[in-house]
Write a protein that holds these residues in place. Structure first.
Motif, short mmCIF file in Angstrom:
data_model
loop_
_atom_site.label_atom_id
_atom_site.label_comp_id
_atom_site.label_asym_id
_atom_site.label_seq_id
_atom_site.Cartn_x
_atom_site.Cartn_y
_atom_site.Cartn_z
N LEU A 158 0.83 -1.20 0.00
CA LEU A 158 0.00 0.00 0.00
C LEU A 158 0.87 1.26 0.00
O LEU A 158 0.52 2.27 -0.61
CB LEU A 158 -0.94 -0.01 1.20
CG LEU A 158 -2.05 -1.06 1.19
CD1 LEU A 158 -2.86 -1.03 2.50
CD2 LEU A 158 -2.99 -0.86 0.00
N TYR A 161 2.01 1.59 -3.56
CA TYR A 161 0.95 2.14 -4.41
C TYR A 161 0.82 3.65 -4.20
O TYR A 161 0.60 4.40 -5.16
CB TYR A 161 -0.39 1.46 -4.13
CG TYR A 161 -1.52 2.14 -4.87
CD1 TYR A 161 -1.73 1.90 -6.23
CD2 TYR A 161 -2.37 3.06 -4.24
CE1 TYR A 161 -2.74 2.55 -6.93
CE2 TYR A 161 -3.38 3.71 -4.93
CZ TYR A 161 -3.56 3.45 -6.27
OH TYR A 161 -4.55 4.10 -6.96
N SER A 162 0.95 4.11 -2.97
CA SER A 162 0.90 5.54 -2.70
C SER A 162 1.96 6.28 -3.50
O SER A 162 1.70 7.35 -4.08
CB SER A 162 1.09 5.80 -1.20
OG SER A 162 1.20 7.18 -0.92
N SER A 165 1.04 6.14 -7.32
CA SER A 165 -0.16 6.90 -7.70
C SER A 165 0.04 8.40 -7.61
O SER A 165 -0.86 9.17 -7.95
CB SER A 165 -1.33 6.49 -6.80
OG SER A 165 -1.06 6.84 -5.45
N LEU A 173 -5.17 4.78 2.73
CA LEU A 173 -5.03 3.45 2.14
C LEU A 173 -5.03 2.37 3.22
O LEU A 173 -5.65 1.31 3.07
CB LEU A 173 -3.74 3.37 1.31
CG LEU A 173 -3.75 4.07 -0.04
CD1 LEU A 173 -2.34 4.18 -0.59
CD2 LEU A 173 -4.64 3.31 -1.03
N VAL A 339 2.56 -3.16 -9.54
CA VAL A 339 1.95 -1.92 -9.05
C VAL A 339 2.68 -0.71 -9.61
O VAL A 339 2.06 0.26 -10.06
CB VAL A 339 1.95 -1.90 -7.50
CG1 VAL A 339 1.61 -0.50 -6.97
CG2 VAL A 339 0.97 -2.92 -6.96
N THR A 343 0.23 1.00 -12.43
CA THR A 343 -0.56 2.09 -11.84
C THR A 343 -0.57 3.33 -12.73
O THR A 343 -1.64 3.90 -12.99
CB THR A 343 -0.05 2.44 -10.43
OG1 THR A 343 -0.21 1.31 -9.57
CG2 THR A 343 -0.82 3.63 -9.86
N LEU A 347 -4.42 3.95 -13.76
CA LEU A 347 -5.04 4.93 -12.87
C LEU A 347 -5.65 6.12 -13.62
O LEU A 347 -6.77 6.54 -13.28
CB LEU A 347 -4.04 5.40 -11.81
CG LEU A 347 -4.58 6.42 -10.80
CD1 LEU A 347 -5.79 5.87 -10.06
CD2 LEU A 347 -3.48 6.80 -9.79
N PRO A 357 -8.69 7.42 -6.82
CA PRO A 357 -7.42 6.66 -6.73
C PRO A 357 -7.39 5.71 -5.55
O PRO A 357 -6.76 4.66 -5.62
CB PRO A 357 -6.37 7.77 -6.58
CG PRO A 357 -7.00 8.99 -7.15
CD PRO A 357 -8.46 8.87 -6.85
N GLY A 361 -6.87 1.79 -6.02
CA GLY A 361 -5.70 1.16 -5.40
C GLY A 361 -6.06 -0.10 -4.64
O GLY A 361 -5.37 -1.13 -4.76
N MET A 364 -6.87 -2.78 -7.11
CA MET A 364 -5.67 -3.29 -7.77
C MET A 364 -4.89 -4.23 -6.86
O MET A 364 -4.45 -5.30 -7.30
CB MET A 364 -4.79 -2.10 -8.19
CG MET A 364 -3.57 -2.49 -8.99
SD MET A 364 -2.58 -1.04 -9.43
CE MET A 364 -1.61 -1.70 -10.79
N ILE A 365 -4.73 -3.85 -5.58
CA ILE A 365 -3.98 -4.70 -4.64
C ILE A 365 -4.70 -6.02 -4.42
O ILE A 365 -4.07 -7.09 -4.39
CB ILE A 365 -3.77 -3.97 -3.30
CG1 ILE A 365 -3.01 -2.66 -3.49
CG2 ILE A 365 -3.04 -4.88 -2.31
CD1 ILE A 365 -1.69 -2.79 -4.20
#
Length: 430
Positions: A158, A161-162, A165, A173, A339, A343, A347, A357, A361, A364-365
């Motif tokens: 996560l 991903y942050s 993104s 998240l 990711v 992304t 995204l 987003p 996210g 996606m995860i």
């Protein structure tokens, strides 16, 4: 043309079993050499490798990795299993439910699906076999349940991903992952109970080893780690990076002083493993950052986005296409590079359709978590089969209903954004 060259070389390198980080770097380098002069290509690759990991938020990852290893070897798993057994052990399919709950709890504490598979599977797979469960099914339950730790915080993916993104709140998240992670766990439990009833497997025989309060007090110090980290982040007491450092101190104190399962001499091997794991993750992040830069330079995400949007303006249809693509990607690519690479591609498509987003996210995860237990590259699947001493061919049949449960969870999360967004909205994080 550039996208075909880039992904074609990348796929070819994966087929010849080149490590994925090197495959990303070489595919990016060859493509840049074909489209840009040699010197700028080499310079840019070097710059992006360094810039990709130059982020304060990424400092949380080595802390959580170290915390996970400390928890994995510090006696946490056995106490969580004992507590789960007291709670649900006497229900139909009780030991399978214990397995799912233990994996979810340990995965959330350690932040690692592989660690959860190793720690929980080593104890639960033989125990389930003793109670009449088929060994391939026991392994399948462990493998699929361990992936819930990717959604339930603290989760390294996560954080990644942050970064990919462009700055979705890590705190948001973290909170958003709870309900989807719980949903996956409940659907896996339902599948396990159906299996137990179909095969006439009785609840755990005999007396549970410990009374409720003994198992509760044994497990609660471990569970408090989640409260400490998430509560501190939501309350604004510390950042996710600072939370990672606190997790290390808490885990070390718990393992060395409270449970006394580790000694000082055990710390060096744990530090060494943590450094190795961190180096692999950071190399993947740096390599993927270089590929993402090239894709952005060549406007590959925009062209893919336009192509998808030209197919339809129906958000559910586009999300179906994205989900099917990610499910395919997850079968042959590890979660971290997937990711980081995809992304930036998908995204913008989601955002153009009004999808947040945060929701994208979590979707996606959850999607890529299925790939962790799917051949041919599912790392959690391989670890589980090794621990359970079963071949992948034998695990395929019993794992299919569990795949179906995870895909149902994915469909529900995709169709109902509130599953991901309710808790962040409740806490004022979005």
């Amino acid at each position: 043309m550039t996208s075909i060259l880039l992904f074609g070389i990348f796929a070819l390198l994966l087929l010849i079993n080149l490590p994925i980080a090197l495959a990303i770097i070489f595919a990016t380098l060859v493509t840049m050499l074909a489209t840009i002069d040699t010197l700028p290509a080499l310079t840019t690759i070097a710059q992006r490798l360094a810039a990709g990991i130059d982020s304060f938020a990424l400092l949380a990852i080595p802390y959580f990795i170290l915390s996970g290893y400390l928890m994995g070897q510090g006696g946490i798993a056995q106490r969580l299993i004992a507590f789960a057994k007291v709670l649900v052990g006497k229900l139909p399919g009780g030991l399978a439910i214990v397995n799912v709950i233990s994996c979810a709890l340990f995965g959330s504490i350690s932040g690692s699906a592989v660690a959860a598979t190793s720690a929980i599977g080593g104890f639960m797979i033989p125990a389930m076999k003793k109670e009449g469960y088929d060994k391939p099914f026991s392994t399948a339950v462990t493998v699929t349940a361990a992936t819930t730790g990717m959604l339930i915080p603290p989760s390294n993916i996560l954080i990644i991903y942050s970064l990919a993104s462009g700055g979705v709140s890590i705190a948001a998240l973290f909170i958003a992952g709870y309900l989807p992670g719980l949903l996956v766990s409940l659907l896996l439990i339902a599948s396990a109970v159906l299996y137990a009833k179909r095969h006439n497997i009785q609840p755990i025989q005999g007396q549970v080893e410990e009374p409720f309060w003994a198992s509760f007090w044994g497990a609660i110090p471990s569970l408090l780690l989640i409260v400490l980290i998430i509560g501190g982040i939501i309350g604004g007491l510390f950042t996710p990076t600072e939370a990672g450092a606190i997790a290390v101190l808490y885990s070390m104190a718990l393992s060395l002083l409270f449970y006394k399962e580790l000694s000082i001499k055990d710390i060096y091997p744990i530090l060494l493993k943590s450094v190795n794991t961190t180096a692999i993750v950071m190399l993947l992040i740096g390599a993927s950052s270089a590929m993402s830069w090239l894709m952005s330079y060549e406007a590959i995400p925009q062209s893919i986005s336009n192509s998808l949007l030209n197919l339809s303006d129906n958000p559910l249809l586009i999300l179906l296409i994205i989900n099917l693509t990610l499910l395919l990607i997850g079968t042959f690519m590890d979660m971290t590079p997937a990711v980081l690479i995809f992304t930036p591609i998908f995204l913008p498509v989601a955002e153009s359709l009004g999808i947040s987003p945060l929701h994208f996210g979590i979707m996606m995860i959850l999607n890529l978590s299925i790939g962790l237990c799917t051949p041919p590259v599912g790392s959690v699947l391989f670890v589980g089969c090794s621990i359970g001493k079963v071949s992948i061919s034998k695990i395929i049949k019993p794992i299919l209903p569990l795949y179906a449960a995870m895909i149902l969870a994915l469909v529900l999360v995709t169709m109902f954004p509130a599953i991901s967004e309710f808790l962040p909205q409740l806490f004022g994080l979005i």
